[in-house]
Each structure stands twice: as C-alpha cells, then as structure tokens.
Design an enzyme around this catalytic site. Structure first.
Site, PDB file in Angstrom:
ATOM      1  N   GLY A 182       2.645  -1.342   4.301  1.00 37.70           N
ATOM      2  CA  GLY A 182       2.690   0.137   4.095  1.00 37.70           C
ATOM      3  C   GLY A 182       4.187   0.646   3.857  1.00 37.70           C
ATOM      4  O   GLY A 182       4.684   0.514   2.795  1.00 37.70           O
ATOM      5  N   GLY A 183       4.945   1.012   4.942  1.00 42.36           N
ATOM      6  CA  GLY A 183       6.160   1.559   4.743  1.00 42.36           C
ATOM      7  C   GLY A 183       7.280   0.867   4.322  1.00 42.36           C
ATOM      8  O   GLY A 183       7.891   1.377   3.226  1.00 42.36           O
ATOM      9  N   GLY A 233       1.976   1.879  10.712  1.00 43.66           N
ATOM     10  CA  GLY A 233       2.814   3.091  11.063  1.00 43.66           C
ATOM     11  C   GLY A 233       3.457   3.328  12.211  1.00 43.66           C
ATOM     12  O   GLY A 233       4.117   4.431  12.319  1.00 43.66           O
ATOM     13  N   GLU A 253      -7.096   4.247   7.332  1.00 45.52           N
ATOM     14  CA  GLU A 253      -7.027   5.496   7.079  1.00 45.52           C
ATOM     15  C   GLU A 253      -8.077   6.319   6.375  1.00 45.52           C
ATOM     16  O   GLU A 253      -8.438   7.759   6.515  1.00 45.52           O
ATOM     17  CB  GLU A 253      -5.736   5.957   6.459  1.00 45.52           C
ATOM     18  N   SER A 291       2.694  -2.582  10.244  1.00 50.36           N
ATOM     19  CA  SER A 291       4.500  -2.582  10.721  1.00 50.36           C
ATOM     20  C   SER A 291       4.913  -3.867  10.277  1.00 50.36           C
ATOM     21  O   SER A 291       5.838  -4.208  11.057  1.00 50.36           O
ATOM     22  CB  SER A 291       4.519  -2.134  12.175  1.00 50.36           C
ATOM     23  N   HIS A 323      -9.589   0.700   4.244  1.00 54.01           N
ATOM     24  CA  HIS A 323      -8.427   0.914   5.085  1.00 54.01           C
ATOM     25  C   HIS A 323      -8.671   2.062   6.173  1.00 54.01           C
ATOM     26  O   HIS A 323      -9.372   2.737   6.063  1.00 54.01           O
ATOM     27  CB  HIS A 323      -7.344   1.362   4.136  1.00 54.01           C
ATOM     28  N   ASN A 382       0.985  -1.252   0.094  1.00 53.20           N
ATOM     29  CA  ASN A 382       0.063  -0.213   0.040  1.00 53.20           C
ATOM     30  C   ASN A 382       0.828   1.391  -0.173  1.00 53.20           C
ATOM     31  O   ASN A 382       1.485   1.557   0.979  1.00 53.20           O
ATOM     32  CB  ASN A 382      -0.903   0.044   1.207  1.00 53.20           C
ATOM     33  N   TRP A 383       0.996   1.802  -1.295  1.00 48.89           N
ATOM     34  CA  TRP A 383       1.894   2.840  -1.474  1.00 48.89           C
ATOM     35  C   TRP A 383       1.318   4.169  -0.684  1.00 48.89           C
ATOM     36  O   TRP A 383       2.222   5.269  -0.850  1.00 48.89           O
ATOM     37  CB  TRP A 383       2.423   3.008  -2.664  1.00 48.89           C
ATOM     38  N   LYS A 384       0.104   4.266  -0.368  1.00 50.45           N
ATOM     39  CA  LYS A 384      -0.468   5.424   0.506  1.00 50.45           C
ATOM     40  C   LYS A 384      -0.112   6.703  -0.595  1.00 50.45           C
ATOM     41  O   LYS A 384      -0.209   6.464  -1.915  1.00 50.45           O
ATOM     42  CB  LYS A 384       0.002   5.711   1.744  1.00 50.45           C
ATOM     43  N   GLU A 414      -5.862  -5.417  10.204  1.00 47.02           N
ATOM     44  CA  GLU A 414      -4.728  -4.406  10.423  1.00 47.02           C
ATOM     45  C   GLU A 414      -5.314  -3.627  11.829  1.00 47.02           C
ATOM     46  O   GLU A 414      -5.946  -2.501  11.872  1.00 47.02           O
ATOM     47  CB  GLU A 414      -4.686  -3.436   9.433  1.00 47.02           C
TER      48      GLU A 414
HETATM   49  P1  PGA Z   1       2.526   0.050   7.787  1.00 52.22           P
HETATM   50  O1  PGA Z   1       1.026   0.301   7.103  1.00 52.22           O
HETATM   51  O2  PGA Z   1       2.961  -1.280   7.146  1.00 52.22           O
HETATM   52  O3  PGA Z   1       3.308   1.266   7.389  1.00 52.22           O
HETATM   53  O4  PGA Z   1       2.325  -0.061   9.265  1.00 52.22           O
HETATM   54  C1  PGA Z   1       0.091  -0.920   6.719  1.00 52.22           C
HETATM   55  C2  PGA Z   1      -1.093  -0.387   6.091  1.00 52.22           C
HETATM   56  O5  PGA Z   1      -1.483   0.829   6.300  1.00 52.22           O
HETATM   57  O6  PGA Z   1      -1.641  -1.012   5.349  1.00 52.22           O
END
Ligand code: PGA
Length: 257
Positions: A235-236, A174, A98, A214, A96, A10-12, A168
């Site tokens: 994500g990251g 994050g 967010e 994470s 998601h 997930n490149w956000k 999640e």
């Molecule tokens: P993260 O993000 O790996 O940076 O914790 C995961 C996500 O939001 O899908």
C-alpha cells in the site's frame, strides 16, 4: 520453486490523473532494469485505469481494486469485470480488508466477485487476513481458512490457476507493524496446503501467495526469503516509484531456463 513473484501496488484512493500516470511511467521505466522473475502490477483508482494502462506501456500489469459481483445492469456506482478488462486490466483485487472489514463484504459476495472476474478472463488476487482480536484469541488460522474457502466457493480447478492470494493481517495494514517472516511463512503454508487438499498438488504448487501489511524496502528481503512467500501487496510504499521498485527487486527470483 519456479513461481514468478508478483508485487502489487495498491494505490487505494490516492493520487490524481497526472500523478497516477507519472507514477506508472516511472515504475515501468525502473521495472525494465530489474533482472529476475517478477511481475509488477499496479491497482489505481478506477477512473485512472485507462491513463495508467497507457502510461505503463505494457511493462506493468494493471488491476482493479475491486469488481462488481454482477455482470451488468442497474448497479449504480459499480464496475463490472468486463469493464475492467475493457480498460486494459489483467487482474483485480477481491476481498481487500478495507472492503471486507470496512464495508462488510463477506464470503458469498466475494466468491461471486471472484467468479465474475474469472469468467471475464481476469486473474483474481484474493485477499485474506485476520484482525488483531482474532489473532489474540488464537483463531487466526480458522478465520483465514474460512475467508479462503468462502472467497473461492464455486471456483473450478481449471479457474484456480488464475487465482493468486494475498495474506494481509489486518493489524499490519497501514500500521507500520509487519508479521515476522516466520508468522507469514506459517500462514502461507496453511493456505497452500488447504488449496492442495481442496484442489490438487499442482494448483497448490503454482499458486502465488503474497504477503501484505506495511511491506517496505527495509523488511521486504526477509519476507521474500520465505519459501511460501511469493511476493507482496504493497500500500503506502507503492506510492513512490523508488520504494516500490526496490521491493520488487527484493522479490525477483532466478529466471527459469
Ligand atoms: P500497507 O497496505 O502496505 O500500507 O500496509 C497494504 C494493503 O492494504 O494492501
């Protein structure tokens, strides 16, 4: 257990057109060297879908980070499921954290998004997860089940075969804090048995349930070793080809004959 793992990146709201295409082609090249049953998907920002689709050269699945709950019309700024499919997407995230917690999207709108995506032939990766407050109050399971049922309202037994889940926990996204393998396994088993109760045993056995929050190369193997953890939403660590592909390697399962 014959589920193919799925690792999603997930490149956000990161990268630009050039770095997005370069990352997709680096991941695609490295993915070719992975042995075992694992699908790799990337979720770029909407404007980069087509260039990422081209750069992926058919070696990666490409997905939307979000989809409209409406089929078409006067919905400024929204992107429909048909548009995602037109750009080469095979799947989309729905719900998601967010968007759910950050933008206040709730059950009915998320179910409508899931149904729109499924109607247009996309797979859905429905995300669920509790906040730290929910967990500390002992209601993590109830919250996650309510999100699951809400996000799948009206999804048929035929269509459920095109749904995957991502658990999640919000407190792990994050933050560098990950649910332990046991915490993840427990919640994944709860989700799977709810799918069995509300659909059937076959749908539950086929459904991929990813863990997210994470995930890094250093913790991926322990999480992926859990019976009901079928991959990760990253994500990251998905913004670097090396770390993303290392996680995918940890998730690959033996190929079925
Ligand atoms: P993260 O993000 O790996 O940076 O914790 C995961 C996500 O939001 O899908």
């Amino acid at each position: 257990m014959d589920r193919r793992s799925l690792i999603g990146g997930n490149w956000k709201m990161h990268l630009d057109a050039e770095s997005a295409a370069a990352l997709a082609s680096d991941v695609a090249a490295a993915a070719a060297g992975i042995t075992g049953a694992v699908d790799l998907a990337v979720f770029p920002p909407h404007p980069y879908l087509q260039c990422v689709f081209k750069a992926a050269g058919g070696h990666l699945l490409v997905g939307g980070q979000d989809v409209s709950d409406q089929p078409e019309g006067a919905f400024t700024g929204q992107v429909s499921a048909a548009m995602l499919a037109d750009c080469g997407c095979q799947l989309t995230l729905v719900g998601h954290s967010e968007r759910r917690h950050g933008l206040g999207e709730t059950g009915p709108v998320l179910a409508q998004k899931s149904r729109q995506a499924l109607r247009c032939g996309l797979r859905v990766l429905l995300c669920v997860g509790e906040t730290l407050e929910d967990r500390e109050a002992g209601r993590a399971r109830d919250v996650v089940l309510e999100q699951l049922r809400g996000g799948l309202e009206g999804v048929s037994t035929e269509a459920i075969s095109r749904v995957d889940l991502a658990y999640e926990p919000v407190w792990a996204i994050g933050t560098g804090r990950t649910a332990g393998p046991q915490e993840a396994q427990e919640m994944h088993a709860v989700l799977r048995s709810d799918i069995e109760a509300r659909y059937d045993a076959r749908s539950a056995a086929r459904m991929r349930i990813l863990y997210g929050g994470s995930v890094k190369p250093s913790n991926a193997a322990d999480l992926m070793a859990c019976e009901d953890v079928d991959g990760a939403l990253v994500g990251g660590a998905s913004l670097q080809a090396d770390s993303f592909v290392e996680i995918a390697r940890a998730a690959a399962r033996p190929e079925q004959p």
